[in-house]
Design a protein around this motif. Structure first.
Motif, PDB file in Angstrom:
ATOM      1  N   GLU A 101      14.837 -37.592  38.662  1.00 55.17           N
ATOM      2  CA  GLU A 101      14.352 -37.580  39.977  1.00 55.17           C
ATOM      3  C   GLU A 101      14.435 -36.209  40.892  1.00 55.17           C
ATOM      4  OE1 GLU A 101      14.346 -42.403  40.661  1.00 55.17           O
ATOM      5  OE2 GLU A 101      16.160 -41.282  41.393  1.00 55.17           O
ATOM      6  N   ASN A 102      15.902 -35.738  40.380  1.00 48.30           N
ATOM      7  CA  ASN A 102      16.039 -34.399  41.334  1.00 48.30           C
ATOM      8  C   ASN A 102      15.197 -33.295  41.022  1.00 48.30           C
ATOM      9  OD1 ASN A 102      18.281 -35.470  42.707  1.00 48.30           O
ATOM     10  ND2 ASN A 102      19.595 -34.916  41.222  1.00 48.30           N
ATOM     11  N   ILE A 103      14.831 -33.161  39.582  1.00 46.24           N
ATOM     12  CA  ILE A 103      13.829 -32.256  39.216  1.00 46.24           C
ATOM     13  C   ILE A 103      12.366 -32.479  39.743  1.00 46.24           C
ATOM     14  CG2 ILE A 103      12.882 -31.221  37.247  1.00 46.24           C
ATOM     15  CD1 ILE A 103      15.646 -31.493  35.792  1.00 46.24           C
ATOM     16  N   GLY A 104      11.773 -33.771  39.483  1.00 47.61           N
ATOM     17  CA  GLY A 104      10.778 -34.227  40.108  1.00 47.61           C
ATOM     18  C   GLY A 104       9.790 -34.752  39.057  1.00 47.61           C
ATOM     19  N   SER A 105       8.630 -34.659  39.152  1.00 53.31           N
ATOM     20  CA  SER A 105       7.601 -35.442  38.065  1.00 53.31           C
ATOM     21  C   SER A 105       7.469 -34.605  36.765  1.00 53.31           C
ATOM     22  CB  SER A 105       6.061 -35.272  38.719  1.00 53.31           C
ATOM     23  OG  SER A 105       5.796 -34.001  39.049  1.00 53.31           O
ATOM     24  N   ALA A 106       7.825 -33.416  36.774  1.00 54.90           N
ATOM     25  CA  ALA A 106       7.917 -32.781  35.428  1.00 54.90           C
ATOM     26  C   ALA A 106       8.854 -33.253  34.563  1.00 54.90           C
ATOM     27  CB  ALA A 106       8.196 -31.230  35.627  1.00 54.90           C
ATOM     28  N   ALA A 107       9.942 -34.026  35.168  1.00 52.29           N
ATOM     29  CA  ALA A 107      11.126 -34.504  34.025  1.00 52.29           C
ATOM     30  C   ALA A 107      10.534 -36.039  34.068  1.00 52.29           C
ATOM     31  CB  ALA A 107      12.405 -34.376  34.776  1.00 52.29           C
ATOM     32  N   LEU A 108      10.280 -36.550  35.258  1.00 52.75           N
ATOM     33  CA  LEU A 108      10.093 -38.058  35.101  1.00 52.75           C
ATOM     34  C   LEU A 108       8.841 -38.515  34.213  1.00 52.75           C
ATOM     35  CD1 LEU A 108      10.405 -39.127  38.991  1.00 52.75           C
ATOM     36  CD2 LEU A 108      11.556 -39.940  36.782  1.00 52.75           C
ATOM     37  N   GLY A 109       7.843 -37.672  34.192  1.00 53.35           N
ATOM     38  CA  GLY A 109       6.589 -37.936  33.404  1.00 53.35           C
ATOM     39  C   GLY A 109       6.151 -39.320  33.840  1.00 53.35           C
ATOM     40  N   LEU A 168      16.593 -40.252  21.734  1.00 49.56           N
ATOM     41  CA  LEU A 168      15.363 -39.139  21.784  1.00 49.56           C
ATOM     42  C   LEU A 168      13.934 -40.100  21.780  1.00 49.56           C
ATOM     43  CD1 LEU A 168      14.128 -36.459  21.715  1.00 49.56           C
ATOM     44  CD2 LEU A 168      14.204 -36.545  19.319  1.00 49.56           C
ATOM     45  N   GLY A 169      14.024 -41.185  20.933  1.00 48.32           N
ATOM     46  CA  GLY A 169      12.709 -41.948  20.937  1.00 48.32           C
ATOM     47  C   GLY A 169      12.575 -42.304  22.650  1.00 48.32           C
ATOM     48  N   ALA A 170      13.536 -42.815  23.178  1.00 49.21           N
ATOM     49  CA  ALA A 170      13.482 -43.458  24.510  1.00 49.21           C
ATOM     50  C   ALA A 170      13.008 -42.508  25.511  1.00 49.21           C
ATOM     51  CB  ALA A 170      14.782 -43.876  24.820  1.00 49.21           C
ATOM     52  N   LEU A 171      13.811 -41.041  25.366  1.00 45.29           N
ATOM     53  CA  LEU A 171      13.360 -39.983  25.942  1.00 45.29           C
ATOM     54  C   LEU A 171      11.928 -39.708  26.255  1.00 45.29           C
ATOM     55  CD1 LEU A 171      16.237 -37.410  25.954  1.00 45.29           C
ATOM     56  CD2 LEU A 171      16.195 -39.712  27.369  1.00 45.29           C
ATOM     57  N   LEU A 172      11.222 -39.515  24.824  1.00 49.09           N
ATOM     58  CA  LEU A 172       9.836 -39.316  24.696  1.00 49.09           C
ATOM     59  C   LEU A 172       8.895 -40.527  25.170  1.00 49.09           C
ATOM     60  CD1 LEU A 172      10.212 -37.664  21.049  1.00 49.09           C
ATOM     61  CD2 LEU A 172       9.894 -36.371  23.333  1.00 49.09           C
ATOM     62  N   THR A 173       9.481 -41.608  24.889  1.00 43.76           N
ATOM     63  CA  THR A 173       8.462 -42.815  25.315  1.00 43.76           C
ATOM     64  C   THR A 173       8.629 -42.801  26.571  1.00 43.76           C
ATOM     65  OG1 THR A 173       9.094 -43.844  23.208  1.00 43.76           O
ATOM     66  CG2 THR A 173       8.094 -45.203  24.678  1.00 43.76           C
ATOM     67  N   ALA A 174       9.682 -42.935  27.317  1.00 42.03           N
ATOM     68  CA  ALA A 174       9.705 -43.099  28.845  1.00 42.03           C
ATOM     69  C   ALA A 174       9.023 -42.196  29.737  1.00 42.03           C
ATOM     70  CB  ALA A 174      11.471 -43.096  29.354  1.00 42.03           C
ATOM     71  N   ARG A 175       9.192 -40.743  29.097  1.00 45.90           N
ATOM     72  CA  ARG A 175       8.503 -39.648  30.034  1.00 45.90           C
ATOM     73  C   ARG A 175       7.318 -39.331  29.481  1.00 45.90           C
ATOM     74  NH1 ARG A 175      10.798 -35.163  28.733  1.00 45.90           N
ATOM     75  NH2 ARG A 175      10.276 -33.960  30.454  1.00 45.90           N
ATOM     76  N   TYR A 176       6.595 -39.858  28.424  1.00 45.25           N
ATOM     77  CA  TYR A 176       5.400 -39.482  27.996  1.00 45.25           C
ATOM     78  C   TYR A 176       5.011 -40.796  27.657  1.00 45.25           C
ATOM     79  CZ  TYR A 176       6.648 -34.775  27.448  1.00 45.25           C
ATOM     80  OH  TYR A 176       7.190 -33.367  27.767  1.00 45.25           O
ATOM     81  N   ASP A 177       3.649 -41.294  28.103  1.00 46.82           N
ATOM     82  CA  ASP A 177       2.783 -42.497  27.414  1.00 46.82           C
ATOM     83  C   ASP A 177       2.072 -41.841  26.284  1.00 46.82           C
ATOM     84  OD1 ASP A 177       0.771 -41.079  28.152  1.00 46.82           O
ATOM     85  OD2 ASP A 177      -0.295 -42.315  29.948  1.00 46.82           O
ATOM     86  N   ARG A 178       1.475 -42.837  25.497  1.00 45.33           N
ATOM     87  CA  ARG A 178       0.986 -42.299  24.126  1.00 45.33           C
ATOM     88  C   ARG A 178       0.040 -40.875  24.391  1.00 45.33           C
ATOM     89  NH1 ARG A 178       0.384 -43.753  19.097  1.00 45.33           N
ATOM     90  NH2 ARG A 178      -1.547 -43.287  18.112  1.00 45.33           N
ATOM     91  N   ASN A 179      -0.841 -41.019  25.437  1.00 45.76           N
ATOM     92  CA  ASN A 179      -1.724 -39.665  25.480  1.00 45.76           C
ATOM     93  C   ASN A 179      -0.927 -38.662  26.015  1.00 45.76           C
ATOM     94  OD1 ASN A 179      -4.045 -41.401  24.705  1.00 45.76           O
ATOM     95  ND2 ASN A 179      -4.512 -42.123  26.859  1.00 45.76           N
TER      96      ASN A 179
END
Length: 935
Positions: free
Chosen positions: A530-538, A569-580
């Motif tokens: 949240e401190n970084i912003g949308s680039a991190a939250l995805g 790592l799977g959680a980070l990728l899945t949380a920050r990126y949807d499938r597309n």
């Protein structure tokens, strides 16, 4: 014609180079000229060596040396003679005694000093430093990290390390006397690295005979070539005779583009002397003839040029205001030293962009452990507090972190190391093992008692034996103040014996299994994003509240909604990126990698490399290692590390450890495969590279279980026939005489609905069954061929081939349970289908016998059990009795009758090479009786 520069030319050249905006880091190659006279030269060393011999031996010794004029050759011949007459410890003693001439020991007995070699290095002020060494130490301690490269030396002594520490700098000595690469030792940029190429004065093998010094070291040449690409190399105090170091350096220079070179070779002789001896000096002549930017300087004395350079570049040098800590003189050979100053230097890399790449899966680095954008895990705090508590209680401790790949084990370890390195009360010394050289257990035990230590070892399963010895020594000697932090994958730790060893019997031990996120860690991560912003939250931006984001991340970390293993790592990728979102992220990665060519190889790109890694991973194979990958791309292991593995690791695409190279996560591997199919990337070409390389390696080194999974990768790829066929073709091309690769190719063709091609493949491979190397592969070949014939409706051929797979025969190899089940399943289906159009009683007899044999072994596969029941229904419907397995050959006779009938009804004749089928089933009967079943 060689143009020689003078001292003022060299100083000016280096000063201007370092002041440039895009200045190259400065690396040094140093020799004995830097350490004399503090450390004895050849003449005085030979005087020390002479004391090893009796009077009679000294006569022979002098006779041996008398024909040699050049001091270096006298030195090498002397040590050759010593090696023939005395154990290795004699040479080590000579070098220790010579080195200690530079140590002010007062009246201390030399034998007492020899036993305390490691401790003496901590007494910085007792060492006598030549002016050049002292200046070099101050230069290296003061150069900013971006300008500071490694120091290579053929010296055994520690004077360069002493000089750097005395100037307040941090230094790690590394020993490379074999043909190993030093590149891995340079990954941790905390202070200076001194790489001893001929050995070290303590706790190390030494190279000092002609044979040893001339032995080829291709990995050394490759490593030097990498350094030459982006460093200015200063050769100083080094004689340059034609040993392996000179040859390796010359080889590296010759293979380098001239525009990449900046080598400044300093020679002690005057220009006049050098010009007269140029034709007889092979080394200098070789470098003079080499292409590229190699500049020679004559009349260079390290004791004057280095002080002059130090004065000239004073504006570039940076020093801490605070005095160096009292532990600054301590080191462990091969272990990187992490200090507050080193961490402060690395903090400039702890950017927001670096944090984002870390969250995308990049391998953790020290700057991540100190980044304000990356929260400290609760486990790191817990372990740090336990270590501090143990230290305050006057104890030692052992902490072990295990867990699956991608859970953040290494990150936690780096954070623990950071917390303790920054600790001021007590002041910890942190040592990190990054290479393969564990070093001396005695050196660890003898570390001074005035400061506590943390020994951090990732991939600790590789060192279980040494660690077991270490804790035993610490217990037996009552050693305190040494705290050990071990990190390992859980399966590796178990396989190495680490999980079953009673560590707590020797020292207080805490074991942590890291899997998933705690609520506190999830909250900290979301807060950082949240401190970084949308680039991190995805994709988490779609949730309104922080609590919703934390709960979503926690769900993902425990495997809910995550494709593949539920790792952090799977959680980070899945949380920050949807499938597309993940697909587009990977698409951008692939497009970047497509434009980055791999130097020194076959014009491939990093895209080709990542595909070659992704394909095996996507099919559940984790056996890809550096040797296979290097061979696949025409690189050596050093080039692979620098040009492929490091860049792909920085791109958060891959991880490499424990001898394996895999994608960072199955999500990434799957996305790479899907996108490559969509983008038209040549998946088959990359797959062929890897399979071909694995097969060739097995051809050279023998069968290996891991390599075999790569060699037979095609058998896992039925979902993409083109890819599978490419893999099968590659194996056959690399080993055309190996029958099992032809069998795999038949299977691939068969599953791709190309049964006729598969049948032709098997007929063409028939002659290979007579090759003694293929014993043990023939039964599988006959079963596969039989299945193919069944698909073509040739059930008589199908049955005969299955029978051939089950019969006795020396060339067929041993009949095991798995082969029996497959052969009988194939035979049951074939005989049943034949009986549908042929009512001959021999066929039913054969079917009944095959049913008895199959029932006795209890088929494990669902298909095998179904085919057995279908066969039994036919037998029952015909009212036929089942033969018994009572020690007679009734069942074998029934089976033989059915097969003989099938042989008489062949749809087409087999090739003339087809072996005789007498259908004797002694091995099958023995196996069945041992597992007997009564109807």
């Amino acid at each position: 014609m060689v143009n020689f520069g003078a001292e003022k030319d060299l100083v000016s050249r280096l000063a201007h180079a370092l002041e440039e905006k895009d200045a190259r880091p400065l690396a040094f190659l140093t020799g004995a000229g830097l350490s004399v006279p503090a450390v004895p030269g050849v003449t005085e060393t030979l005087t020390i060596l002479r004391k090893s011999f009796s009077k009679d031996e000294l006569y022979e010794f002098d006779e041996l040396l008398s024909p040699h004029v050049e001091p270096g050759e006298k030195y090498r011949q002397a040590f050759q003679f010593l090696g023939l007459r005395r154990p290795p410890k004699a040479a080590e003693r000579v070098l220790k005694v010579a080195t200690l001439r530079a140590y002010d020991s007062g009246d201390t007995d030399i034998n007492q000093l020899l036993d305390q070699a490691g401790v003496l290095e901590g007494n910085l002020e007792n060492w006598k430093l030549p002016n050049g060494q002292a200046s070099l130490g101050r230069i290296l301690a003061g150069l900013p990290p971006r300008l500071r490269g490694p120091i290579f030396t053929t010296n055994f002594d520690p004077l360069t390390e002493i000089a750097i520490r005395r100037a307040g700098g941090v230094v790690t000595p590394h020993i490379h006397v074999d043909d190993s690469s030093f590149i891995a030792n340079l990954r941790v940029q905390s202070g200076s690295s001194v790489i001893h190429l001929h050995g070290y004065w303590r706790d190390s093998q030494v190279l000092n005979t002609t044979d040893q010094l001339l032995q080829d070291r291709p990995s050394l040449a490759a490593s030097l070539r990498v350094i030459l690409e982006n460093h200015t190399l200063v050769v100083l105090g080094y004689g340059g005779w034609s040993d392996v170091i000179s040859r390796s350096l010359l080889d590296a220079i010759r293979q380098q583009r001239s525009g990449d070179l900046d080598v400044l070779w300093c020679l002690h002789k005057s220009a006049h002397e050098l010009e007269r001896s140029l034709g007889s000096d092979d080394a200098v002549q070789g470098f003079a003839d080499a292409p590229g930017n190699v500049q020679f300087y004559a009349g260079i004395d390290a004791n004057t040029v280095l002080p002059a350079l130090e004065k000239r570049i004073a504006g570039v040098l940076e020093y801490e205001d605070a005095p160096p800590p009292k532990s600054n003189g301590l080191s462990l050979l091969g272990w990187d030293t992490i200090t507050r100053r080193g961490l402060a230097e690395m903090s400039r890399n702890a950017t927001e962009a670096a944090a984002l790449s870390f969250f995308d899966g990049r391998l953790p680095a020290w700057h991540d452990a100190i980044s304000k954008h990356i929260p400290v895990r609760t486990l790191a705090i817990e372990i740090s507090e336990k270590v501090l508590s143990a230290q305050n209680e006057g104890s030692s401790s052992l902490s072990v972190i295990t867990g699956p790949s991608g859970e953040g084990k290494s990150t936690v370890a780096l954070q623990v190391g950071t917390i303790l390195a920054r600790s001021k009360s007590p002041e910890f010394r942190v040592f990190v093992l990054n290479g393969d050289f564990f070093g001396s257990l005695n050196a660890i035990r003898q570390l001074p008692l005035d400061v506590p230590y943390l020994l951090l070892i990732d991939e600790a399963h590789r060192f279980v034996g040494q660690l077991q010895e270490l804790v035993a020594i610490m217990q037996s000697t009552g050693r305190r103040g040494i705290h050990v932090l071990l990190v390992s994958g859980d399966s590796d730790w178990l396989a190495s014996g680490g999980a079953n060893f009673a560590w707590s019997r020797f020292m207080p031990t805490s074991t942590y299994s890291l899997q998933g996120l705690t609520h506190v860690d999830a909250s900290s991560l979301v807060g950082a994003w949240e401190n970084i912003g949308s680039a991190a939250l995805g994709d988490l931006s779609r949730f309104v509240s922080t609590d919703e984001r934390v709960n979503a991340l926690l769900d993902y970390s425990h495997g809910i909604g995550v494709a593949g293993p539920g790792t952090l790592l799977g959680a980070l990728l899945t949380a920050r990126y949807d499938r597309n979102g993940l697909r587009e992220h990977i698409r951008g990665l692939l497009n970047r990698l497509r434009t980055r060519l791999i130097p020194g190889g076959d014009s491939s790109s990093l895209l080709d490399a990542v595909v070659a890694i992704a394909v095996p991973h996507a099919y559940g194979v984790d056996a890809l290692n550096a040797s296979v990958m290097a061979d696949a791309f025409g690189l050596n292991n050093v080039e692979l590390t620098v040009y492929v593995l490091l860049p792909l690791g920085e791109e958060a695409a891959i991880t490499y450890n424990s001898g394996h190279i895999v994608m960072r996560h199955e999500l990434i591997a799957s996305a790479v495969i899907d996108l490559c199919l969509e983008m038209g990337v040549d998946l088959a070409g990359a797959t062929r590279r890897v399979v071909r390389s694995a097969v060739r390696r097995m051809n050279r080194t023998g069968y290996d279980t891991g390599l075999a999974t790569l060699a037979y990768l095609a058998s896992r790829m039925s979902d993409i026939p083109k890819l599978a066929l490419g893999a099968a073709d590659a194996a056959v091309e690399a080993a055309p005489a190996r029958l099992s690769y032809r069998t795999t190719r038949s299977k691939v063709l068969r599953t791709a609905h190309r049964a006729r091609d598969a049948a032709a493949e098997n007929e063409a491979a028939l002659h290979l069954i007579f090759d003694p190397e293929n014993v043990g592969q023939t039964r599988g070949f006959f079963v596969e061929w039989g299945v193919v014939e069944g698909l073509l409706g040739n059930f008589a051929r199908n049955a005969v081939l299955a029978g051939a797979a089950l019969q006795d025969g020396v060339g067929l190899g041993r009949l095991d349970l798995e082969q029996t089940e497959r052969g009988l399943s194939c035979l049951l289906l074939a005989l049943r289908r034949l009986s549908e159009t042929d009512s001959d009683p021999d066929l039913v007899s054969g079917l009944a016998a095959a049913s008895v044999f199959a029932r006795s072994i209890e088929p494990k596969s669902t298909a095998g059990r179904d085919w057995l029941r279908s066969a039994e229904r036919v037998v029952d419907r015909r009212g036929h009795t089942y033969p018994s397995l009572d020690g007679t050959d009734e069942a074998a006779r029934g089976l033989r009758a059915g097969l003989d009938h099938a042989l008489s009804k062949l749809e087409t004749r087999f090739p003339k090479e087809f072996p005789r089928t007498d259908f004797q089933f002694g091995s099958l009967l023995e196996l069945a009786v041992s597992r007997s079943f009564s109807y």
